[in-house]
Design a protein around this motif. Structure first.
Motif, PDB file in Angstrom:
ATOM      1  N   THR B 310      18.037 107.111  68.061  1.00  0.00           N
ATOM      2  CA  THR B 310      17.526 106.796  66.724  1.00  0.00           C
ATOM      3  C   THR B 310      16.649 107.942  66.225  1.00  0.00           C
ATOM      4  O   THR B 310      16.735 108.341  65.060  1.00  0.00           O
ATOM      5  CB  THR B 310      16.709 105.489  66.751  1.00  0.00           C
ATOM      6  N   LEU B 313      18.897 110.667  65.138  1.00  0.00           N
ATOM      7  CA  LEU B 313      19.501 110.360  63.835  1.00  0.00           C
ATOM      8  C   LEU B 313      18.532 110.662  62.698  1.00  0.00           C
ATOM      9  O   LEU B 313      18.914 111.237  61.671  1.00  0.00           O
ATOM     10  CB  LEU B 313      19.889 108.886  63.769  1.00  0.00           C
ATOM     11  N   GLN B 326      27.161 112.366  63.493  1.00  0.00           N
ATOM     12  CA  GLN B 326      28.423 111.811  63.974  1.00  0.00           C
ATOM     13  C   GLN B 326      28.358 111.587  65.484  1.00  0.00           C
ATOM     14  O   GLN B 326      28.685 110.521  65.989  1.00  0.00           O
ATOM     15  CB  GLN B 326      29.563 112.765  63.610  1.00  0.00           C
ATOM     16  N   SER B 328      25.750 111.224  67.387  1.00  0.00           N
ATOM     17  CA  SER B 328      24.807 110.165  67.747  1.00  0.00           C
ATOM     18  C   SER B 328      25.404 108.785  67.514  1.00  0.00           C
ATOM     19  O   SER B 328      25.282 107.886  68.366  1.00  0.00           O
ATOM     20  CB  SER B 328      23.525 110.284  66.926  1.00  0.00           C
ATOM     21  N   TYR B 329      26.074 108.610  66.386  1.00  0.00           N
ATOM     22  CA  TYR B 329      26.702 107.318  66.115  1.00  0.00           C
ATOM     23  C   TYR B 329      27.770 106.998  67.150  1.00  0.00           C
ATOM     24  O   TYR B 329      27.919 105.847  67.563  1.00  0.00           O
ATOM     25  CB  TYR B 329      27.309 107.297  64.708  1.00  0.00           C
ATOM     26  N   SER B 333      27.652 103.690  69.335  1.00  0.00           N
ATOM     27  CA  SER B 333      28.725 102.707  69.299  1.00  0.00           C
ATOM     28  C   SER B 333      29.133 102.286  70.716  1.00  0.00           C
ATOM     29  O   SER B 333      29.266 101.097  71.022  1.00  0.00           O
ATOM     30  CB  SER B 333      29.917 103.300  68.555  1.00  0.00           C
ATOM     31  N   TYR B 348      28.766 101.023  64.116  1.00  0.00           N
ATOM     32  CA  TYR B 348      28.462 102.413  64.493  1.00  0.00           C
ATOM     33  C   TYR B 348      29.749 103.239  64.577  1.00  0.00           C
ATOM     34  O   TYR B 348      29.784 104.409  64.199  1.00  0.00           O
ATOM     35  CB  TYR B 348      27.722 102.473  65.822  1.00  0.00           C
ATOM     36  N   LEU B 351      30.789 104.165  61.162  1.00  0.00           N
ATOM     37  CA  LEU B 351      29.914 105.225  60.641  1.00  0.00           C
ATOM     38  C   LEU B 351      30.299 106.576  61.225  1.00  0.00           C
ATOM     39  O   LEU B 351      30.398 107.587  60.534  1.00  0.00           O
ATOM     40  CB  LEU B 351      28.460 104.913  60.969  1.00  0.00           C
ATOM     41  N   SER B 352      30.555 106.552  62.541  1.00  0.00           N
ATOM     42  CA  SER B 352      30.898 107.801  63.212  1.00  0.00           C
ATOM     43  C   SER B 352      32.193 108.371  62.645  1.00  0.00           C
ATOM     44  O   SER B 352      32.307 109.579  62.405  1.00  0.00           O
ATOM     45  CB  SER B 352      30.985 107.545  64.717  1.00  0.00           C
ATOM     46  N   TYR B 355      31.594 109.949  59.223  1.00  0.00           N
ATOM     47  CA  TYR B 355      31.004 111.278  59.282  1.00  0.00           C
ATOM     48  C   TYR B 355      32.015 112.301  59.782  1.00  0.00           C
ATOM     49  O   TYR B 355      32.010 113.449  59.378  1.00  0.00           O
ATOM     50  CB  TYR B 355      29.745 111.288  60.135  1.00  0.00           C
TER      51      TYR B 355
END
Lengths: 212, 665
Positions: B310, B313, B326, B328-329, B333, B348, B351-352, B355
């Motif tokens: 976090t 991010l 990307q 980190s997500y 996940s 997640y 989101l990844s 990105y």
């Protein structure tokens, strides 16, 4: 499946448009060209095309000339401009050159696809902005009926002197102008009223009551 | 896995260079020196200050000093630092991604070098060229320049310069690495390493080693790679700056993750993070945090991993580091999946993916843009060359004309002088001489007038050509590209309906919608498309209809004999005259009616613009200036024509332009 041939002198744009249109299931890009010569060669070689999308800005004589040529050469193929020019007179010329459509590059993808479908259904399409520009261009053109001709101050002055029966030399002396200038004004007026000689000019002018 | 290779290279290069020139170069003391020195020393001190700022990555200030140094060296005709300064400036422009300017400065440097027959600088410039093309993604050209630079350094007889080849070797190596040709990459990095050892510059050695290690990692030769990283850490100990140790620990951390030694990996990342806090390396922290988070996750310390990720991010978002967001997500996940929180895991994951998409798009867009830059740069260069040669021609012609006039004048004087002497007593013949003299001077006058017309013509035509070229460039290229951007965004919106709720996306589209008409307005003002593509008649009609709709002025347009198009230069000049005169009417006359009339008859054109406004004194210079009448007159002269204006108080003003039309061929 609609076969489309793309003409644009900008390689990046050509690729961009091609990849986007290819993403639409019922559209198929059969070929591309960068200028008029390449276009004609490829079509001659038998590249299939139901619709040719043209840019206006092409090297040489430009897109409008190419459109005219294509209209004659391949009368059954639909032609449409895909361009970023939206000057009213240009839209007008483009449509006059035989195009079935005029699509602005600044519109959204949906509109491009809609336009293609409409053109292929036998209708025509002009992007809204281009349409508005064309209408205002049409409005600036003088109406076909003879518009009231306006005279400039100097022309009125000279006309009055012609009516008074002065010669060019006398007018020149009176107005501090050269006889050349007087003649020039006289000829301009003949041209304006479509008169062949001064006599006819006087007749027209008095009929139109321009000096009162 | 991918360490931030490029970052390593660039920073290592800069650091080693800084080391070579004295890392602690104190700007303040240089400033003091600068205040005291008033001769050529000023050049070198100004340059050194610029360079110091460059190493501190303060590019704006560096640029100011470098420009000053270049100017000073021209002033003092003291050149030793000039090319270096221009080269650094080009590098600064590259950092700012202003590729056009960078290429401009590089070409300037090469020109200046050639003028002074100075070839020592060439490899350095090749290196910058290499950097530029590398940034632009043109690896082939970039590699060529790197190898040319290496060769240039190698042939030098000065061992110090010869040793510079190490930088070019590193440059060549990194391209091969980027292209996946690891053998060749290693070959060049090792050459660099050998050179660095010869010069016993530790930082250069470390730089080469770090590069070798990254390739070994990519080749999966993990043990070798680890050994090298360990060496780097040992070598780096004596330096104040532990940036290189940080990279080494990061590399080691990545390797340990691969080898599933998560405890070791965590240790390395923590050490790297410590170094990152120590120095101005904050920007690299998010990468390290992601690595640490991943290692913690793999060691099943889920809570700690989540908190670290976090943090990463947060930093990445602030720095807009898409790649790291990307990554980190992606880890988050997996973490949620392991915890059985599938909802979160899916979120997640999405989101990844998002990105990842935007990364690919950004990359593609960058490449497209860069291609465009390359294309334009080349195009512009050609144009400049062409213009230069044309200018040179013009100059020669003008010079010849001047010489002719001068000679003619000289000859005339000689002749008349001789005549006067010889026929001194002969009154009759003297009269003949006078007559002849008069004829000659009239001839000279007309020659002079002709040259004035030519000068005016080339000025006006040049301006027009430049205007329409700029307009065309902006409209065709920039306009079309922007349109494509818009088309692409609309496709994106269709494919991802949720974007319609994204304020950023929506406002971007709105801005784009405002940009396109603005661009058209600008290009229209520069050179209306309707004028170049359709003709003067339509351009005038359109312009007048705009005036009518925007103002309470009634314009009567009467165009006769304008069915055929005229020469482009005549059309554009006349259009400008019409624009300027009508704008004068609008601004100053207070008229309610205006007649615009053009008559084309028998190779002759008359333009009349007449208003019923308040009129003005045409003889007053102030009026002529404020109305820009001289400019209009110049345009008329450039067309071999005349311009006259007639005005009566409270009756109105009549402006007339008469020009001859060349017979249509």
């Amino acid at each position: 499946m609609i076969n489309i041939f793309l003409v644009d002198d900008h390689p990046i744009l050509l690729e961009g448009i091609k990849s986007m249109l290819n993403g639409i299931s019922h559209l198929n890009i059969t070929g591309t060209a960068r200028d008029a010569k390449e276009t004609l060669e490829k079509l001659n070689d038998g590249v299939a095309a139901d619709l040719i999308l043209l840019d206006l800005n092409l090297p040489g004589d430009g897109g409008i000339e190419l459109c005219k040529q294509l209209r004659k050469l391949v009368p059954s193929v639909k032609l449409a401009f895909l361009t970023s020019s939206n000057d009213g007179f240009i839209v007008l010329k483009a449509i006059q050159s035989g195009a079935n459509g005029y699509i602005l590059k600044s519109v959204e993808m949906d509109e491009v696809v809609y336009a293609i479908n409409r053109i292929m259904a036998g209708q025509s399409f002009i992007s809204k902005e281009a349409n508005l520009a064309m209408i205002s261009a049409l409005q600036t053109l003088p109406p076909t009926a003879k518009e009231k001709v306006a005279l400039t101050r100097r022309e009125k002055e000279i006309l009055q002197l012609i009516l008074d029966g002065l010669t060019s030399q006398e007018m020149a002396d009176k107005l501090f102008l050269s006889t050349h200038t007087i003649d020039s004004h006289r000829k301009n007026m003949l041209q304006k009223f479509g008169a062949h000689n001064t006599h006819a000019l006087i007749k027209i002018v008095s009929k139109m009551k321009l000096l009162e | 896995m991918r360490i931030h290779l490029k970052y390593i290279i660039i920073s290592a290069f800069l650091l080693s260079a800084a080391g070579a020139w004295g890392q602690k170069s104190d700007i303040d003391s240089l400033q003091n020196l600068l205040n005291k020195s008033h001769d050529t020393g000023r050049v070198s001190i100004t340059f050194q200050i610029g360079r110091s700022y460059w190493f501190r990555r303060n590019i704006p200030v560096a640029t100011t000093y470098l420009l000053e140094a270049i100017k000073l060296s021209d002033q003092w005709k003291y050149y030793p630092y000039q090319i270096n300064a221009i080269n650094l400036l080009a590098n600064a422009k590259l950092k700012l991604q202003q590729y056009d300017s960078a290429f401009y400065y590089l070409q300037l440097a090469i020109r200046k070098g050639k003028q002074r027959k100075d070839t020592v600088f060439l490899p350095v410039l090749y290196e910058t060229y290499h950097n530029a093309y590398y940034e632009l993604g043109d690896y082939k050209t970039s590699l060529q320049y790197a190898l040319m630079a290496a060769e240039g350094y190698e042939v030098s007889e000065d061992p110090a310069i010869k040793n510079q080849a190490k930088f070019a070797f590193i440059a060549a190596g990194r391209i091969f690495r980027e292209l996946g040709q690891y053998d060749k990459a290693i070959y060049y990095f090792e050459k660099a390493y050998d050179k660095a050892k010869q010069s016993s510059k530790i930082l250069s050695v470390i730089n080469a080693l770090l590069n070798i290690a990254t390739v070994y990692t990519l080749e999966n030769k993990l043990e070798e790679s680890k050994k090298i990283y360990d060496t780097v850490i040992v070598l780096d100990k004596d330096y104040l700056n532990h940036e290189n140790s940080m990279y080494a620990h990061e590399g080691l951390g990545q390797i340990e993750i691969q080898q599933k030694n998560y405890n070791e990996a965590i240790k390395h990342f923590k050490k790297a993070l410590k170094y990152a806090e120590e120095k101005s390396l904050i920007n690299h922290r998010n990468n390290l945090l992601t690595g640490l988070g991943k290692a913690l996750f793999l060691r099943r310390d889920y809570a700690e991993a989540e908190s670290i990720l976090t943090q990463s991010l947060g930093l990445s978002n602030a720095a807009n580091d898409l790649k790291n967001i990307q990554a980190s997500y992606a880890v988050l996940s997996q973490l949620k999946k392991e915890q059985g929180n599938y909802d979160q895991a899916l979120r997640y994951f999405e989101l990844s993916q998002q990105y990842k998409d935007s990364l690919i798009n950004t990359e593609r867009f960058r490449i497209t843009n860069n291609l465009e830059t390359l294309y334009r740069t080349q195009y512009k260069e050609n144009q400049i060359l062409q213009l230069q040669s044309e200018n040179a021609n013009d100059k020669v012609v003008l010079l010849r004309r001047k010489q002719m006039l001068f000679i003619a004048g000289g000859v005339l004087m000689l002749i008349s002088f001789t005549f006067i002497l010889y026929y001194r007593n002969n009154l009759h013949k003297q009269l003949v001489v006078r007559k002849e003299q008069q004829i000659q001077s009239e001839k000279i006058n007309s020659l002079e007038k002709e040259s004035k017309v030519i000068a005016m013509q080339s000025l006006v035509e040049g301006q027009e050509a430049e205007r329409s070229r700029v307009a065309r460039d902006i409209h065709d290229s920039l306009g079309s590209l922007l349109s494509i951007v818009k088309l692409r965004l609309s496709v994106l919106k269709k494919d991802h309906p949720q974007l319609a709720q994204n304020d950023m996306f929506v406002s971007t589209l709105e801005i784009l919608d405002e940009t396109l008409p603005e661009l058209r307005r600008i290009t229209h003002n520069l050179a209306p498309e309707v004028l170049t593509k359709i003709g003067l008649k339509e351009a005038i009609l359109e312009f007048c209809s705009k005036i009518k709709t925007a103002n309470s002025l009634h314009v009567t347009v009467q165009l006769y004999g304008l069915e055929e198009r005229l020469k482009p230069t005549i059309e554009s000049s006349l259009f400008r005259i019409v624009q300027e005169l009508l704008q004068n009417v609008l601004k100053h006359s207070g008229a309610s009616e205006v007649i615009l009339q053009i008559n084309v008859r028998e190779e002759h054109l008359t333009l009349t613009i007449e208003d019923n406004g308040q009129g003005f004194d045409v003889n007053e210079l102030k009026n002529r200036q404020s109305l820009g009448l001289a400019a209009i007159e110049n345009r008329a002269i450039s067309l071999n024509g005349f311009f006259y204006i007639d005005s009566q108080k409270n009756v109105g003003t009549t402006a007339t332009v008469e020009i001859p039309l060349p017979v249509a061929s």
